[in-house]
Structures are given as structure tokens and as C-alpha cells.
Enzyme design. Sequence first.
Site, PDB file in Angstrom:
ATOM      1  N   HIS A   1       0.835  -1.212   0.000  1.00  7.22           N
ATOM      2  CA  HIS A   1       0.000   0.000   0.000  1.00  7.22           C
ATOM      3  C   HIS A   1       0.869   1.262   0.000  1.00  7.22           C
ATOM      4  O   HIS A   1       1.684   1.439   0.897  1.00  7.22           O
ATOM      5  CB  HIS A   1      -0.890  -0.027   1.251  1.00  7.22           C
TER       6      HIS A   1
ATOM      7  N   HIS B   1      -1.052  11.240  -2.201  1.00  7.46           N
ATOM      8  CA  HIS B   1      -2.356  10.805  -1.685  1.00  7.46           C
ATOM      9  C   HIS B   1      -3.306  11.952  -1.350  1.00  7.46           C
ATOM     10  O   HIS B   1      -4.441  11.988  -1.821  1.00  7.46           O
ATOM     11  CB  HIS B   1      -2.158   9.937  -0.436  1.00  7.46           C
TER      12      HIS B   1
ATOM     13  N   GLU C   1      -4.074   3.741  -8.534  1.00  9.39           N
ATOM     14  CA  GLU C   1      -5.312   4.346  -8.044  1.00  9.39           C
ATOM     15  C   GLU C   1      -5.365   5.786  -8.525  1.00  9.39           C
ATOM     16  O   GLU C   1      -4.512   6.602  -8.157  1.00  9.39           O
ATOM     17  CB  GLU C   1      -5.414   4.296  -6.511  1.00  9.39           C
TER      18      GLU C   1
ATOM     19  N   GLU D   1       0.579  -0.541  -4.860  1.00  7.65           N
ATOM     20  CA  GLU D   1      -0.518   0.397  -5.118  1.00  7.65           C
ATOM     21  C   GLU D   1       0.022   1.790  -4.870  1.00  7.65           C
ATOM     22  O   GLU D   1       0.706   2.025  -3.861  1.00  7.65           O
ATOM     23  CB  GLU D   1      -1.680   0.101  -4.157  1.00  7.65           C
TER      24      GLU D   1
ATOM     25  N   ASP E   1      -1.052   6.199  -5.463  1.00 11.01           N
ATOM     26  CA  ASP E   1      -2.120   7.159  -5.778  1.00 11.01           C
ATOM     27  C   ASP E   1      -1.586   8.194  -6.758  1.00 11.01           C
ATOM     28  O   ASP E   1      -0.498   8.742  -6.560  1.00 11.01           O
ATOM     29  CB  ASP E   1      -2.560   7.875  -4.500  1.00 11.01           C
TER      30      ASP E   1
HETATM   31  O1  G3P Z   1      -6.553   1.517  -3.263  1.00  9.67           O
HETATM   32  C1  G3P Z   1      -6.708   1.061  -1.957  1.00  9.67           C
HETATM   33  C2  G3P Z   1      -6.532   2.173  -0.950  1.00  9.67           C
HETATM   34  O2  G3P Z   1      -5.335   2.844  -1.228  1.00  9.67           O
HETATM   35  C3  G3P Z   1      -7.681   3.153  -0.967  1.00  9.67           C
HETATM   36  O3  G3P Z   1      -7.615   4.112   0.042  1.00  9.67           O
HETATM   37  O4  G3P Z   1      -7.145   6.358   0.898  1.00  9.67           O
HETATM   38  O5  G3P Z   1      -5.402   4.601   1.034  1.00  9.67           O
HETATM   39  O6  G3P Z   1      -6.006   5.630  -1.151  1.00  9.67           O
HETATM   40  P1  G3P Z   1      -6.481   5.214   0.204  1.00  9.67           P
HETATM   41 MG    MG Z   2      -4.736   4.488  -2.478  1.00  5.30          MG
END
Ligand code: G3P
Ligand code: MG
Length: 247
Positions: free
Chosen positions: A11, A53, A113, A38, A40
Site C-alpha cells: 500500500h 495521496h 489508483e 498500489e 495514488d
Molecule cells: O486503493 C486502496 C486504498 O489505497 C484506498 O484508500 O485512501 O489509502 O487511497 P487510500
Molecule cells: Mg490508495
Amino acid sequence: MALYLPRVIGHRGAKSYAPENTLESIHTAADIGVKWVELDVKLTKDQVPIIFHDDTLERTTNGSGPVAEMTYEDIRQLEAGSWYGESFAGVKIPTLEEALDVIYERDLGFNMEIKPCPGREKETAEVALDALASSWDNHSNLLISSFSHVSLEVAYDMAGDWARGLLLEKDLPENLRDLVEFFDPKTINFDADTEESAIEELLDLELPLVCYTVNDPMKARRLVNLGVDGFFSDCPDVIEENLPKAH
Ligand code: G3P
Ligand code: MG
């Protein structure tokens, strides 16, 4: 092409061990054996896709104010590591292209994402997907996701055969089945705080379920027993080690 999805996805790279959404975080994820990360993606004011993020700079940089008002040149001046630890002083916010270079170099899969600043849902998806289209070729190793239905629709229109993940908040939408029919996702990416009865509803969709963000091995095991397929984790090595061994 079939999607290869590992059980654990790092993450924001490997957020427990390095500042989130940085090149260092991607390298760290690879170093500890993670197969996918993953990250952002959002846009600077002058349309450069960056890995970040929050909508504002305060939490993870030495800057302040909305990201959408910063040019790439402004973003380049910022420092995004000291807040996390002095050993990361000087770390920068990466562009999507810089992140992709590390992802290729380390042979990782990628969940992009799309995380638009408010009001920039369409252009963020367009620019990010364009950047990916020019270099990515292994589509068994790529998942595009977003909470934004506008961004996801752009992904459907621009890159219909790339795997999409439908990101859900913990309170499931009433029109869940319509959304699944419309976006035709390959995965459902759901919140770890989702009620068990709602997880049952997700299981009925008969799609791979990937849960964010799980850092507690006991919780991961409970979710696996319910039928959950995979996890986003800040400490993906810990989760992987504690899951029942894969056959
Ligand atoms: O994509 C999974 C997760 O990253 C979604 O929440 O706020 O951590 O981007 P967030
Ligand atoms: Mg995310």
C-alpha cells in the site's frame, strides 16, 4: 489477458517502512519481496501526473496548501521524507513516469489508483492513462482503480481492455450491482471496516475481493476465512508471512 493478482499488494509502496508514495517506498516494497504496489496518482496545476495521496501538502511534505494549485516546479522544491524520518530527508514527490521507471526496473505489478483533486476527475484519469499507455505492455500485471466514477468511466472508455478495480467505501452503495454491471470491474477493492454482512453481499458478486488496508495478520486470516482474496497492506511482508500457505 488474465489478471495475475497476488494475495498482498504493498500500500502506497510499503508505507510502514518508508515515506508513502515515494520511489524509496517502491524500492522498499521490492526489497521485502512484494510483487505489486498500489500508488495514488493526481495532477499538478500544470497537468503533470504525480504520486501523492492527500489533496493538500501538509501531512507528508514541508509545503502547505492544495496540490491542485501547485505547478510541477513548485512540487519539485518540496521535501517529502523528513516528516517520516531523518534518514529520508531530501526525498521528493515522484512523477508517475519516475515511479513507472522504478516499477519496471524492479519488475513489479501495479495498481494505479486514480486519486483526483476535487473537480479534476476527468483530466487526471486522461493524463495518467495516457502516460501508462505509452509504456506499459504487461496487462496481467496492471489494475486501474478509483473511488471516482468519472475517472473510472474514463478508464473504461480510453482503455476498455485494461483491468479495472471498483473501489468501495465501507458503506456499500445501494446501486452496487448497477455499478458492477456498468464498470465491468475485474476486482472489488473494499474497506477493511466494512461490516461482515456487507462483505457477504460482496462475495455474492463472485469477483476477486481485495481489502484495504490490513496490517493486522489476525484480521487478514479472519477475512481469508470469510472468502476474501487479497489485501492492501502497509506491511505486506508481515501479512504474507502470516497467511495460510498458498498451494
Ligand atoms: O486503493 C486502496 C486504498 O489505497 C484506498 O484508500 O485512501 O489509502 O487511497 P487510500
Ligand atoms: Mg490508495
